[in-house]
Motif scaffolding. Structure first.
Motif, short mmCIF file in Angstrom:
data_model
loop_
_atom_site.label_atom_id
_atom_site.label_comp_id
_atom_site.label_asym_id
_atom_site.label_seq_id
_atom_site.Cartn_x
_atom_site.Cartn_y
_atom_site.Cartn_z
N ARG A 1 -2.97 -8.52 -11.57
CA ARG A 1 -3.49 -8.83 -10.24
C ARG A 1 -2.55 -8.26 -9.18
N VAL A 2 -3.12 -7.57 -8.18
CA VAL A 2 -2.30 -7.04 -7.10
C VAL A 2 -2.87 -7.49 -5.76
N ILE A 3 -1.99 -7.53 -4.76
CA ILE A 3 -2.41 -7.87 -3.41
C ILE A 3 -1.87 -6.80 -2.45
N GLU A 4 -2.43 -6.78 -1.24
CA GLU A 4 -2.09 -5.74 -0.27
C GLU A 4 -1.82 -6.37 1.10
N LEU A 5 -0.68 -6.02 1.68
CA LEU A 5 -0.37 -6.41 3.06
C LEU A 5 -0.48 -5.13 3.90
N ALA A 6 -1.62 -5.00 4.58
CA ALA A 6 -1.92 -3.78 5.33
C ALA A 6 -1.34 -3.83 6.73
N GLY A 7 -1.58 -2.76 7.50
CA GLY A 7 -1.18 -2.72 8.90
C GLY A 7 -2.36 -3.07 9.79
N LEU A 8 -2.33 -2.59 11.01
CA LEU A 8 -3.41 -2.88 11.96
C LEU A 8 -4.72 -2.28 11.48
N ASP A 9 -5.72 -3.13 11.32
CA ASP A 9 -6.99 -2.67 10.76
C ASP A 9 -7.81 -1.81 11.71
N ASN A 10 -7.48 -1.83 13.00
CA ASN A 10 -8.26 -0.99 13.92
C ASN A 10 -7.75 0.44 13.98
N LEU A 11 -6.70 0.74 13.21
CA LEU A 11 -6.16 2.10 13.16
C LEU A 11 -6.71 2.85 11.96
N GLU A 12 -7.09 4.10 12.19
CA GLU A 12 -7.63 4.93 11.11
C GLU A 12 -6.60 5.10 9.99
N LEU A 13 -5.33 5.18 10.36
CA LEU A 13 -4.29 5.37 9.35
C LEU A 13 -4.25 4.21 8.36
N THR A 14 -4.50 3.00 8.82
CA THR A 14 -4.50 1.84 7.93
C THR A 14 -5.64 1.95 6.93
N LYS A 15 -6.80 2.36 7.41
CA LYS A 15 -7.96 2.53 6.52
C LYS A 15 -7.67 3.59 5.46
N GLN A 16 -7.00 4.68 5.87
CA GLN A 16 -6.69 5.75 4.94
C GLN A 16 -5.71 5.29 3.87
N ARG A 17 -4.72 4.49 4.27
CA ARG A 17 -3.74 3.99 3.31
C ARG A 17 -4.40 3.07 2.28
N THR A 18 -5.29 2.21 2.77
CA THR A 18 -6.01 1.31 1.87
C THR A 18 -6.93 2.10 0.94
N GLN A 19 -7.61 3.10 1.47
CA GLN A 19 -8.52 3.90 0.64
C GLN A 19 -7.75 4.62 -0.47
N GLY A 20 -6.60 5.19 -0.15
CA GLY A 20 -5.79 5.86 -1.16
C GLY A 20 -5.33 4.89 -2.24
N PHE A 21 -4.93 3.70 -1.83
CA PHE A 21 -4.49 2.67 -2.76
C PHE A 21 -5.61 2.27 -3.70
N ASP A 22 -6.78 2.01 -3.12
CA ASP A 22 -7.94 1.60 -3.93
C ASP A 22 -8.35 2.71 -4.90
N ASP A 23 -8.32 3.96 -4.44
CA ASP A 23 -8.70 5.08 -5.31
C ASP A 23 -7.74 5.21 -6.48
N ALA A 24 -6.45 5.00 -6.22
CA ALA A 24 -5.47 5.08 -7.31
C ALA A 24 -5.70 3.99 -8.35
N LEU A 25 -6.02 2.78 -7.88
CA LEU A 25 -6.20 1.66 -8.80
C LEU A 25 -7.42 1.83 -9.70
N LYS A 26 -8.36 2.69 -9.30
CA LYS A 26 -9.54 2.96 -10.14
C LYS A 26 -9.14 3.57 -11.48
N ASN A 27 -7.93 4.15 -11.54
CA ASN A 27 -7.45 4.74 -12.79
C ASN A 27 -6.88 3.70 -13.75
#
Length: 351
Positions: free
Chosen positions: A184-210
């Motif tokens: 089980r993993v959890i994520e402490l993200a940054g400001l959600d209204n920033l595009e950079l935060t969405k990109q960081r989360t997307q990269g993390f989620d894509d990696a975990l698919k492996n």
């Protein structure tokens, strides 16, 4: 999947962190003598392949207000790098998060007829027109990190890879947990209204698919501050009695997150940070807590931007490449720093 282009790396009102390799590449055709100082910020101790001064170049530098550790390191990197060159004069503005004020500062640099501009805009979209104005005036622009809306507004873009941060954080955690069933993993993200935060989360989620054995069970957004990191991490710890790994997007808010973890008496998981703060490097080196690694978003990019600006002003390419011209864009690599390589990156850590 987001593109790995500068257009997918737009910056919001805050920051990010970074890779030394680009600095090593760029110094090949632009450096003079290396500095002896050990107190200079990141990216300023790369070996010089060309130590001969060339044509005199005046570089105008305009960045946002240094209200975050990473942004302060950006300014320090630019100043320190410029001081290395006897053929460079740096005209630096007082940083501002007010777009109108920053536009005015850049217009002043244009009127002074600087040879090259380096701009980290408070808002890339809002400052696109002044970038276009500089380019039309014959002043090449090095667009640093937060990108203008039009490629016509800059000659070269250099910046970090937010998607790559998440991707590399996810792969690091995945490899550490790949032998554990039901991880089980959890994520402490940054400001959600920033595009950079969405990109960081997307990269993390894509990696975990492996890693089908791993499930992300919680995500909380903080605000890139120590206080928000502590408050949001406390909430996550209260809601999740057991988990195996945490990815925190930002080492500044990570200071607060670590406080909350210590107050809760938790040490039953591993933590990966983001950006490359000195405090994170020191904790990783000591290896007596949950923080085991951090993923870079290098402020060294500002030093490299000065190298690029100098090369543009002297009509040079980049040493080590066959091209006569510098590239139109450079996306830096989000290296993972853990105890195996932290010594290499320690000098790049920002306070």
């Amino acid at each position: 999947m987001p593109e790995h282009t500068p257009f997918a790396s737009r910056r919001g009102l805050l920051f990010g962190a970074a890779a030394v390799s680009a600095g090593a590449l760029l110094t090949g055709c632009t450096s003079n003598e290396p500095s002896e100082s050990k107190d200079e910020p990141a990216g300023n101790d790369q070996p010089a392949a060309d130590d001969k001064p060339g044509k005199k170049v005046t570089i105008g530098f305009a960045g946002p207000q240094a209200d975050h550790g990473w942004l302060n390191a950006i300014n320090d990197n630019a100043k320190s790098r410029a001081e290395k060159y006897s053929d460079v004069t740096l005209e630096i503005t007082e940083g501002s998060n007010d777009t109108a004020q920053q536009i005015g500062q850049i217009e002043t640099l244009i009127n002074k007829k600087v040879d090259v501009l380096v701009v980290l805009p408070a808002d890339g979209k809002a400052l696109t027109q002044v970038g276009l104005k500089a380019m039309r005036a014959g002043i090449p622009v090095v667009n640093l990190d937060r990108i203008f809306n039009s490629p016509q507004a800059y000659r070269c873009w250099i910046g970090g890879d937010n998607y790559g941060m998440g991707l590399n954080a996810g792969h690091y955690i995945g490899e550490k947990l790949k032998g554990k069933s039901g991880a089980r993993v959890i994520e402490l993200a940054g400001l959600d209204n920033l595009e950079l935060t969405k990109q960081r989360t997307q990269g993390f989620d894509d990696a975990l698919k492996n890693y089908p054995n791993i499930k992300k069970v919680a995500r909380q957004a903080a605000e890139f501050t120590v206080e928000s990191g502590q408050a949001k991490m406390a909430q996550l710890l209260q809601a999740q009695s057991t988990f195996d790994a945490l990815w925190n997007h930002d080492d500044d808010q990570g200071v607060g997150a670590l406080r909350a973890i210590e107050q809760a008496g938790r040490d039953d998981f591993l933590m990966v940070g983001g950006a490359g703060a000195l405090s994170a490097f020191q904790a990783i080196e000591q290896d007596d807590g949950v923080l085991k690694a951090t993923v870079l978003y290098p402020p060294t990019m500002a030093a490299s931007a000065i190298d690029l600006a100098r090369a543009l002003g002297q009509s040079k390419g980049i040493g080590g490449l066959a091209e006569f011209e510098i590239p139109s864009s450079l996306t830096l690599y989000s290296a993972v720093v853990d105890k195996t390589n932290v010594d290499r990156y320690m000098s790049t850590g920002f306070k």
